[in-house]
Design a protein around this motif. Structure first.
Motif, PDB file in Angstrom:
ATOM      1  N   ASN A  61      79.490  45.309  60.230  1.00 44.05           N
ATOM      2  CA  ASN A  61      79.244  46.314  60.592  1.00 44.05           C
ATOM      3  C   ASN A  61      80.571  46.714  61.597  1.00 44.05           C
ATOM      4  OD1 ASN A  61      78.120  49.639  60.647  1.00 44.05           O
ATOM      5  ND2 ASN A  61      77.601  49.226  58.951  1.00 44.05           N
ATOM      6  N   PRO A  62      81.213  48.735  61.254  1.00 48.85           N
ATOM      7  CA  PRO A  62      81.765  49.049  62.440  1.00 48.85           C
ATOM      8  C   PRO A  62      80.771  49.778  63.132  1.00 48.85           C
ATOM      9  CG  PRO A  62      82.069  49.251  60.549  1.00 48.85           C
ATOM     10  CD  PRO A  62      81.095  48.835  59.990  1.00 48.85           C
ATOM     11  N   VAL A  63      79.973  50.349  62.878  1.00 46.81           N
ATOM     12  CA  VAL A  63      78.979  51.093  63.478  1.00 46.81           C
ATOM     13  C   VAL A  63      78.249  49.965  64.183  1.00 46.81           C
ATOM     14  CG1 VAL A  63      76.652  52.899  63.214  1.00 46.81           C
ATOM     15  CG2 VAL A  63      78.853  52.923  62.128  1.00 46.81           C
ATOM     16  N   LEU A  64      77.211  49.264  64.385  1.00 47.16           N
ATOM     17  CA  LEU A  64      77.014  48.581  65.039  1.00 47.16           C
ATOM     18  C   LEU A  64      77.565  47.570  65.832  1.00 47.16           C
ATOM     19  CD1 LEU A  64      73.974  47.160  62.187  1.00 47.16           C
ATOM     20  CD2 LEU A  64      74.371  48.823  63.152  1.00 47.16           C
ATOM     21  N   LYS A  65      78.674  47.502  65.644  1.00 47.69           N
ATOM     22  CA  LYS A  65      80.192  46.572  66.331  1.00 47.69           C
ATOM     23  C   LYS A  65      79.726  47.657  67.679  1.00 47.69           C
ATOM     24  CE  LYS A  65      84.312  45.733  64.784  1.00 47.69           C
ATOM     25  NZ  LYS A  65      84.307  44.495  63.803  1.00 47.69           N
ATOM     26  N   ARG A  66      79.973  48.259  67.527  1.00 43.07           N
ATOM     27  CA  ARG A  66      81.101  49.707  68.450  1.00 43.07           C
ATOM     28  C   ARG A  66      79.942  49.811  69.180  1.00 43.07           C
ATOM     29  NH1 ARG A  66      84.837  49.921  70.258  1.00 43.07           N
ATOM     30  NH2 ARG A  66      83.725  49.413  72.245  1.00 43.07           N
ATOM     31  N   ALA A  67      77.968  49.837  68.427  1.00 44.01           N
ATOM     32  CA  ALA A  67      77.318  50.039  69.918  1.00 44.01           C
ATOM     33  C   ALA A  67      76.544  48.566  70.380  1.00 44.01           C
ATOM     34  CB  ALA A  67      75.830  50.657  68.549  1.00 44.01           C
ATOM     35  N   LEU A  68      77.098  47.335  69.601  1.00 45.20           N
ATOM     36  CA  LEU A  68      76.822  46.418  70.568  1.00 45.20           C
ATOM     37  C   LEU A  68      78.535  46.540  71.682  1.00 45.20           C
ATOM     38  CD1 LEU A  68      75.625  43.757  70.901  1.00 45.20           C
ATOM     39  CD2 LEU A  68      76.839  42.555  69.287  1.00 45.20           C
ATOM     40  N   LEU A  69      79.360  46.168  71.503  1.00 47.39           N
ATOM     41  CA  LEU A  69      80.330  46.451  72.419  1.00 47.39           C
ATOM     42  C   LEU A  69      80.266  47.578  73.291  1.00 47.39           C
ATOM     43  CD1 LEU A  69      83.532  45.736  69.921  1.00 47.39           C
ATOM     44  CD2 LEU A  69      82.424  44.391  71.103  1.00 47.39           C
ATOM     45  N   ASP A  70      79.606  48.814  73.255  1.00 50.18           N
ATOM     46  CA  ASP A  70      79.704  49.309  73.811  1.00 50.18           C
ATOM     47  C   ASP A  70      78.216  48.948  75.311  1.00 50.18           C
ATOM     48  OD1 ASP A  70      81.485  51.576  73.442  1.00 50.18           O
ATOM     49  OD2 ASP A  70      80.433  52.158  72.258  1.00 50.18           O
ATOM     50  N   TYR A  71      77.530  48.820  74.462  1.00 52.03           N
ATOM     51  CA  TYR A  71      76.633  48.131  75.534  1.00 52.03           C
ATOM     52  C   TYR A  71      76.703  46.777  76.183  1.00 52.03           C
ATOM     53  CZ  TYR A  71      71.501  46.536  76.527  1.00 52.03           C
ATOM     54  OH  TYR A  71      70.264  46.034  77.636  1.00 52.03           O
ATOM     55  N   LEU A  72      77.526  45.899  75.828  1.00 55.76           N
ATOM     56  CA  LEU A  72      78.010  45.013  76.646  1.00 55.76           C
ATOM     57  C   LEU A  72      78.876  45.533  77.358  1.00 55.76           C
ATOM     58  CD1 LEU A  72      78.058  41.944  73.268  1.00 55.76           C
ATOM     59  CD2 LEU A  72      76.065  42.768  75.344  1.00 55.76           C
ATOM     60  N   GLU A  73      79.271  45.765  77.373  1.00 52.89           N
ATOM     61  CA  GLU A  73      80.596  46.831  78.166  1.00 52.89           C
ATOM     62  C   GLU A  73      80.344  46.944  79.320  1.00 52.89           C
ATOM     63  OE1 GLU A  73      83.323  48.713  76.014  1.00 52.89           O
ATOM     64  OE2 GLU A  73      84.531  46.423  74.878  1.00 52.89           O
ATOM     65  N   ARG A  74      78.874  47.875  79.421  1.00 50.27           N
ATOM     66  CA  ARG A  74      78.412  48.961  79.840  1.00 50.27           C
ATOM     67  C   ARG A  74      77.323  47.186  81.293  1.00 50.27           C
ATOM     68  NH1 ARG A  74      73.725  50.446  80.395  1.00 50.27           N
ATOM     69  NH2 ARG A  74      72.414  50.615  78.647  1.00 50.27           N
ATOM     70  N   ASP A  75      77.575  46.039  80.238  1.00 52.81           N
ATOM     71  CA  ASP A  75      76.465  45.354  80.613  1.00 52.81           C
ATOM     72  C   ASP A  75      75.737  45.594  81.451  1.00 52.81           C
ATOM     73  OD1 ASP A  75      78.500  43.681  82.398  1.00 52.81           O
ATOM     74  OD2 ASP A  75      78.745  44.447  83.913  1.00 52.81           O
ATOM     75  N   GLY A  76      74.896  46.050  80.007  1.00 53.75           N
ATOM     76  CA  GLY A  76      73.397  45.964  79.481  1.00 53.75           C
ATOM     77  C   GLY A  76      72.713  44.735  79.340  1.00 53.75           C
ATOM     78  N   VAL A  77      71.165  44.946  79.973  1.00 54.23           N
ATOM     79  CA  VAL A  77      70.289  43.801  80.007  1.00 54.23           C
ATOM     80  C   VAL A  77      70.573  42.699  78.221  1.00 54.23           C
ATOM     81  CG1 VAL A  77      68.180  42.825  79.818  1.00 54.23           C
ATOM     82  CG2 VAL A  77      68.485  44.973  81.343  1.00 54.23           C
ATOM     83  N   THR A  78      70.553  41.691  78.637  1.00 59.32           N
ATOM     84  CA  THR A  78      70.896  40.890  76.775  1.00 59.32           C
ATOM     85  C   THR A  78      69.306  40.951  76.907  1.00 59.32           C
ATOM     86  OG1 THR A  78      71.841  38.766  78.403  1.00 59.32           O
ATOM     87  CG2 THR A  78      73.086  40.565  77.875  1.00 59.32           C
ATOM     88  N   HIS A  79      68.958  39.776  78.426  1.00 57.06           N
ATOM     89  CA  HIS A  79      67.794  38.852  78.092  1.00 57.06           C
ATOM     90  C   HIS A  79      66.491  39.515  79.182  1.00 57.06           C
ATOM     91  CE1 HIS A  79      65.006  35.500  78.519  1.00 57.06           C
ATOM     92  NE2 HIS A  79      64.910  34.775  77.108  1.00 57.06           N
ATOM     93  N   GLY A  80      65.296  39.730  78.303  1.00 59.33           N
ATOM     94  CA  GLY A  80      64.447  40.736  79.160  1.00 59.33           C
ATOM     95  C   GLY A  80      62.814  39.895  78.790  1.00 59.33           C
ATOM     96  N   LEU A  81      63.435  38.575  78.016  1.00 60.80           N
ATOM     97  CA  LEU A  81      61.648  38.577  77.787  1.00 60.80           C
ATOM     98  C   LEU A  81      60.675  39.560  77.730  1.00 60.80           C
ATOM     99  CD1 LEU A  81      61.761  36.455  80.473  1.00 60.80           C
ATOM    100  CD2 LEU A  81      60.692  35.275  78.622  1.00 60.80           C
ATOM    101  N   ASP A  82      59.371  40.000  77.690  1.00 61.47           N
ATOM    102  CA  ASP A  82      59.195  41.128  77.380  1.00 61.47           C
ATOM    103  C   ASP A  82      59.178  42.207  78.475  1.00 61.47           C
ATOM    104  OD1 ASP A  82      56.885  40.248  79.534  1.00 61.47           O
ATOM    105  OD2 ASP A  82      55.298  39.968  77.636  1.00 61.47           O
ATOM    106  N   MET A  83      60.340  41.976  79.321  1.00 58.20           N
ATOM    107  CA  MET A  83      59.884  43.078  80.214  1.00 58.20           C
ATOM    108  C   MET A  83      60.709  44.713  79.463  1.00 58.20           C
ATOM    109  SD  MET A  83      62.630  41.699  83.541  1.00 58.20           S
ATOM    110  CE  MET A  83      63.392  40.871  82.428  1.00 58.20           C
ATOM    111  N   SER A  84      60.605  46.058  79.864  1.00 55.29           N
ATOM    112  CA  SER A  84      60.083  47.104  79.793  1.00 55.29           C
ATOM    113  C   SER A  84      61.742  47.372  79.296  1.00 55.29           C
ATOM    114  CB  SER A  84      59.730  48.379  80.474  1.00 55.29           C
ATOM    115  OG  SER A  84      58.668  47.984  79.864  1.00 55.29           O
ATOM    116  N   THR A  85      62.954  47.375  78.946  1.00 63.73           N
ATOM    117  CA  THR A  85      63.947  47.819  79.333  1.00 63.73           C
ATOM    118  C   THR A  85      64.619  49.017  78.371  1.00 63.73           C
ATOM    119  OG1 THR A  85      64.769  47.681  77.770  1.00 63.73           O
ATOM    120  CG2 THR A  85      64.629  45.388  79.146  1.00 63.73           C
TER     121      THR A  85
END
Length: 422
Positions: A61-85
């Motif tokens: 879905n293009p709306v969801l893909k854009r949000a995901l790509l933006d997050y990954l491109e800025r090095d957003g946390v990918t794996h966080g267990l139950d840490m607050s992010t």
């Protein structure tokens, strides 16, 4: 569609015999967008499977893909267990504002791990912990997952047999219309609860699907669900609604139990909650049930932050008003009309047409017919699966975002597949 046999040797020689969907769809898929999937040679299929209900908003879905790509491109946390992010905070705030509050729900949110069966395990464990009892009541033809606790409340004999150990502390009761309306709803269940000699231990909870997807698209009536909720309240049992496949708008409203006007004590959610097919599962429960000790139920992948990102985008894009619900119900009417036309054309061959929203089933008297229809549909360019204890039901699960034209195209292919397997 002309299909040449693809090279499946690596899958056949190295991958376990447990694989299933690929056996009915002998293709090597390469990309997907919206309601269409493409193999490595460019052949295209219309998708009425939607990742077994994990892709309510279509592929990529293009709306969801854009949000995901933006997050990954800025090095957003990918794996966080139950840490607050920040990604988890955004999801929780949006989920509370868009889903919970408008429905008058104050349920706590538990991130259980990546799969639906893990959400069910958490629900069962919590119910037993709260009530101090072991027994859980489930229903005939239920499916709740493949881990041991979830299997114990699943009806399918083949899947239960795979456990290899006794499946205990679960008791099945008849699902709505299981006895063809000849017995008053819950007469047997309530009689067992009231009889000290029945052998039924007082249950901690009852777990139910409002529509049994894997069980054959068995639809519970709203009045049956209301009666069940009332029975649970009177008999001091928690009500768990498994909304893993039927939630996130599949039946129209965000939660499938909304139509019945009930409020479960515990709700399990997975599949399309991430919106993008990313693993994510939740167990929701009333605040007074939150008796967990820190770390008492956990999992390494309960902090899949990219899934939080796409889930937040999906809620903002599709659930801030009632347009998705209305569209789903309209598309559902389109499906029902077409299926009833198929049933009318084939007379005694079709046993039943049933469904809600955008989940529908076409049941055949000949138990092998559904599989033949699904196979022919694949050859004609449509992906559909079967369900039911004997795979006797053709199951339609298109994306909620499918266009009327695509839906009509797929329904025409289905009608042709039924005709050509007669």
């Amino acid at each position: 569609m002309t299909i040449t046999q693809p090279d499946l040797s690596i899958f056949q020689t190295l991958e376990s015999e447990v694989r299933s969907y690929c056996r009915g769809w002998p293709a090597v898929f390469d990309r997907a967008q919206g309601s269409r999937m493409y193999d490595e040679d460019g052949r295209v299929w219309l998708d009425f499977f939607a990742g077994a209900g994990s892709l309510n908003y279509g592929h990529n879905n293009p709306v969801l893909k854009r949000a995901l790509l933006d997050y990954l491109e800025r090095d957003g946390v990918t794996h966080g267990l139950d840490m607050s992010t920040t990604a988890k905070r955004a999801f929780l705030e949006t989920f509370q504002e868009v889903v919970l509050r408008p429905r008058g729900l104050d349920h706590k949110v538990m991130f259980t791990g990546p799969t639906g069966t893990n959400a069910v395990e958490a629900a069962l464990k919590l119910a037993r912990k709260v009530k101090g009892r072991e027994s859980i009541v489930s229903f005939t033809n239920a499916f709740h997952g493949m881990s041991l606790g979830a299997l114990a409340v699943t009806g399918n004999a083949f899947k239960r047999a795979g456990a290899g150990v006794p499946l205990v502390h679960g008791t099945p009761m008849p699902f709505d219309n299981y006895l063809d309306g000849k017995v008053e709803d819950f007469l047997w269940f309530e009689r067992l609860l009231q009889d000290a000699g029945s052998g039924l231990n007082q249950p901690a909870a009852v777990i139910v699907e409002t529509v049994q997807g894997e069980g054959g698209i068995n639809v519970a009536r709203p009045e049956w669900l209301r009666a069940l909720a009332d029975l649970c309240k009177r008999q001091d049992m928690l009500l768990i609604v498994d909304d893993i496949q039927m939630g996130c708008g599949r039946t129209g409203a965000f939660f499938s139990f909304e139509e019945a006007g009930i409020v479960p004590d515990i709700v399990t959610v997975s599949k399309s909650i991430s919106g993008y097919g990313l693993p994510m599962a939740l167990t929701l429960f009333r605040p007074e049930l939150d008796v967990w000790e820190p770390g008492e139920h956990n999992g390494t992948f309960r902090g899949n932050n990219p899934a939080f990102v796409t889930a937040t985008a999906a809620l903002n894009a599709y659930w801030t008003d009632d347009q998705t619900e209305k569209q789903t119900l309209t598309r559902g009417e389109q499906v029902e009309t077409a299926l009833r036309a198929i049933a009318a054309e084939h007379g005694d061959e079709v046993a039943d047409v049933r469904g809600r929203g955008l989940v529908w089933g076409l049941e055949f008297h000949d138990r092998s017919r559904a599989g033949a229809v699904a196979s022919r549909a694949f050859e004609l360019g449509l992906l559909i699966e079967t369900s039911g204890p004997q795979s006797e039901v053709v199951k339609l699960l298109p994306a909620l975002t499918i266009s009327p034209e695509e839906l009509d195209e797929g329904l025409r292919i289905l009608a042709r597949a039924v005709r050509e397997t007669a």
